[in-house]
Motif scaffolding. Structure first.
Motif, PDB file in Angstrom:
ATOM      1  N   LYS A 153      52.021  41.145  47.492  1.00 18.57           N
ATOM      2  CA  LYS A 153      52.656  39.858  47.202  1.00 18.57           C
ATOM      3  C   LYS A 153      51.169  38.636  47.137  1.00 18.57           C
ATOM      4  CE  LYS A 153      55.930  36.432  48.984  1.00 18.57           C
ATOM      5  NZ  LYS A 153      57.242  36.397  49.648  1.00 18.57           N
ATOM      6  N   ASP A 154      50.742  38.206  47.988  1.00 23.08           N
ATOM      7  CA  ASP A 154      49.693  37.840  48.470  1.00 23.08           C
ATOM      8  C   ASP A 154      48.560  37.753  47.127  1.00 23.08           C
ATOM      9  OD1 ASP A 154      50.461  36.991  50.782  1.00 23.08           O
ATOM     10  OD2 ASP A 154      48.751  37.413  52.293  1.00 23.08           O
ATOM     11  N   ALA A 155      48.011  39.039  46.807  1.00 22.28           N
ATOM     12  CA  ALA A 155      47.027  38.951  46.310  1.00 22.28           C
ATOM     13  C   ALA A 155      47.976  39.163  44.390  1.00 22.28           C
ATOM     14  CB  ALA A 155      46.908  40.663  45.741  1.00 22.28           C
ATOM     15  N   GLU A 156      49.124  38.862  44.407  1.00 26.79           N
ATOM     16  CA  GLU A 156      49.783  38.407  43.337  1.00 26.79           C
ATOM     17  C   GLU A 156      49.523  36.469  42.968  1.00 26.79           C
ATOM     18  OE1 GLU A 156      53.842  40.384  42.968  1.00 26.79           O
ATOM     19  OE2 GLU A 156      52.591  42.259  42.337  1.00 26.79           O
ATOM     20  N   MET A 157      50.181  36.189  43.832  1.00 30.74           N
ATOM     21  CA  MET A 157      50.124  34.532  44.565  1.00 30.74           C
ATOM     22  C   MET A 157      48.528  34.457  44.175  1.00 30.74           C
ATOM     23  SD  MET A 157      52.788  33.648  46.644  1.00 30.74           S
ATOM     24  CE  MET A 157      51.342  33.724  48.575  1.00 30.74           C
ATOM     25  N   TYR A 158      47.807  34.757  44.493  1.00 29.72           N
ATOM     26  CA  TYR A 158      46.071  35.024  44.487  1.00 29.72           C
ATOM     27  C   TYR A 158      45.775  34.605  42.789  1.00 29.72           C
ATOM     28  CZ  TYR A 158      41.411  34.472  44.468  1.00 29.72           C
ATOM     29  OH  TYR A 158      40.009  35.059  44.314  1.00 29.72           O
ATOM     30  N   VAL A 182      44.159  31.374  40.573  1.00 31.14           N
ATOM     31  CA  VAL A 182      42.796  31.431  40.351  1.00 31.14           C
ATOM     32  C   VAL A 182      42.620  31.458  38.519  1.00 31.14           C
ATOM     33  CG1 VAL A 182      42.854  34.177  39.860  1.00 31.14           C
ATOM     34  CG2 VAL A 182      40.833  32.863  40.977  1.00 31.14           C
ATOM     35  N   THR A 183      41.274  30.621  38.399  1.00 26.55           N
ATOM     36  CA  THR A 183      40.772  30.386  37.058  1.00 26.55           C
ATOM     37  C   THR A 183      39.929  30.333  36.683  1.00 26.55           C
ATOM     38  OG1 THR A 183      40.215  27.852  37.878  1.00 26.55           O
ATOM     39  CG2 THR A 183      42.955  27.838  37.818  1.00 26.55           C
ATOM     40  N   ASP A 184      39.226  30.556  37.668  1.00 23.66           N
ATOM     41  CA  ASP A 184      37.790  31.350  37.680  1.00 23.66           C
ATOM     42  C   ASP A 184      37.513  32.536  37.255  1.00 23.66           C
ATOM     43  OD1 ASP A 184      34.717  32.632  38.246  1.00 23.66           O
ATOM     44  OD2 ASP A 184      34.492  30.616  38.373  1.00 23.66           O
ATOM     45  N   PRO A 185      36.589  32.909  35.630  1.00 25.65           N
ATOM     46  CA  PRO A 185      36.726  34.219  35.077  1.00 25.65           C
ATOM     47  C   PRO A 185      36.584  34.808  36.264  1.00 25.65           C
ATOM     48  CG  PRO A 185      36.142  32.549  33.822  1.00 25.65           C
ATOM     49  CD  PRO A 185      35.654  31.326  34.719  1.00 25.65           C
ATOM     50  N   ASP A 186      35.343  35.099  37.043  1.00 24.51           N
ATOM     51  CA  ASP A 186      35.170  36.075  37.578  1.00 24.51           C
ATOM     52  C   ASP A 186      35.978  36.304  38.462  1.00 24.51           C
ATOM     53  OD1 ASP A 186      32.524  35.886  36.456  1.00 24.51           O
ATOM     54  OD2 ASP A 186      31.463  34.786  37.559  1.00 24.51           O
ATOM     55  N   LEU A 187      36.646  35.038  39.095  1.00 23.23           N
ATOM     56  CA  LEU A 187      37.813  35.313  40.713  1.00 23.23           C
ATOM     57  C   LEU A 187      38.821  35.669  40.020  1.00 23.23           C
ATOM     58  CD1 LEU A 187      37.212  32.151  42.388  1.00 23.23           C
ATOM     59  CD2 LEU A 187      36.217  34.553  42.921  1.00 23.23           C
ATOM     60  N   VAL A 188      38.784  35.971  38.541  1.00 27.41           N
ATOM     61  CA  VAL A 188      40.524  36.072  37.766  1.00 27.41           C
ATOM     62  C   VAL A 188      39.886  37.636  37.906  1.00 27.41           C
ATOM     63  CG1 VAL A 188      41.467  36.758  35.749  1.00 27.41           C
ATOM     64  CG2 VAL A 188      40.864  34.193  36.520  1.00 27.41           C
ATOM     65  N   ASP A 189      38.163  38.662  37.332  1.00 25.51           N
ATOM     66  CA  ASP A 189      37.927  40.141  37.984  1.00 25.51           C
ATOM     67  C   ASP A 189      38.984  40.315  38.831  1.00 25.51           C
ATOM     68  OD1 ASP A 189      38.031  39.544  34.617  1.00 25.51           O
ATOM     69  OD2 ASP A 189      35.539  39.514  35.096  1.00 25.51           O
ATOM     70  N   ALA A 234      40.523  39.359  41.187  1.00 23.74           N
ATOM     71  CA  ALA A 234      41.617  39.127  41.524  1.00 23.74           C
ATOM     72  C   ALA A 234      42.170  40.334  40.989  1.00 23.74           C
ATOM     73  CB  ALA A 234      42.677  38.097  41.207  1.00 23.74           C
ATOM     74  N   ILE A 235      42.654  40.821  39.386  1.00 24.29           N
ATOM     75  CA  ILE A 235      42.970  42.211  38.481  1.00 24.29           C
ATOM     76  C   ILE A 235      42.501  42.598  39.364  1.00 24.29           C
ATOM     77  CG2 ILE A 235      43.110  43.151  37.053  1.00 24.29           C
ATOM     78  CD1 ILE A 235      42.198  40.620  35.341  1.00 24.29           C
ATOM     79  N   TYR A 236      41.418  43.279  39.755  1.00 17.97           N
ATOM     80  CA  TYR A 236      40.829  44.527  40.617  1.00 17.97           C
ATOM     81  C   TYR A 236      41.623  44.800  42.113  1.00 17.97           C
ATOM     82  CZ  TYR A 236      37.452  47.727  43.667  1.00 17.97           C
ATOM     83  OH  TYR A 236      37.013  48.543  43.942  1.00 17.97           O
ATOM     84  N   ASN A 237      41.712  43.583  42.908  1.00 21.97           N
ATOM     85  CA  ASN A 237      42.235  43.963  44.118  1.00 21.97           C
ATOM     86  C   ASN A 237      43.454  44.245  44.168  1.00 21.97           C
ATOM     87  OD1 ASN A 237      42.680  43.132  46.888  1.00 21.97           O
ATOM     88  ND2 ASN A 237      43.488  41.544  46.345  1.00 21.97           N
ATOM     89  N   LEU A 238      44.049  43.357  42.596  1.00 26.91           N
ATOM     90  CA  LEU A 238      45.259  44.064  42.780  1.00 26.91           C
ATOM     91  C   LEU A 238      46.095  45.773  42.259  1.00 26.91           C
ATOM     92  CD1 LEU A 238      47.599  41.439  40.172  1.00 26.91           C
ATOM     93  CD2 LEU A 238      48.243  42.063  42.299  1.00 26.91           C
TER      94      LEU A 238
END
Length: 88
Positions: free
Chosen positions: A37-42, A46-53, A55-59
């Motif tokens: 749930k927390d990872a989906e909210m994150y 998130v807007t930075d392309p590196d952080l999007v990657d 976040a996807i990996y973490n999900l």
């Protein structure tokens, strides 16, 4: 008579270990659901392309962990029909 007592004592200990394992498994499922749930909210925020990657990996990692835990729970005879009780 003593060996019969020891036999039942071992069975009882095995049941307690299974109960402890199931309790730990249920707690891990709950924890993983919260993390998901927390990872989906994150990911949603998130807007930075590196952080999007990241976040996807973490999900994906958490989803795979969740699937594994649910399979393990089913093998142990744990039933999660009422998911709303897990989230609280």
């Amino acid at each position: 008579m003593g060996s019969l007592y020891n036999f039942f004592k071992e069975i009882s200990a095995t049941k307690e270990n299974i109960g402890d394992e199931n309790t730990a498994l249920i707690n891990e499922v709950k924890n993983t659901m919260r993390q998901l749930k927390d990872a989906e909210m994150y990911f949603q925020n998130v807007t930075d392309p590196d952080l999007v990657d990241q976040a996807i990996y973490n999900l994906e990692s958490l989803r795979k962990k969740y699937i594994y835990l649910i399979k393990k729970a089913k093998e142990n005879g744990i039933n999660f029909n009422n998911f709303s009780s897990l989230i609280s």
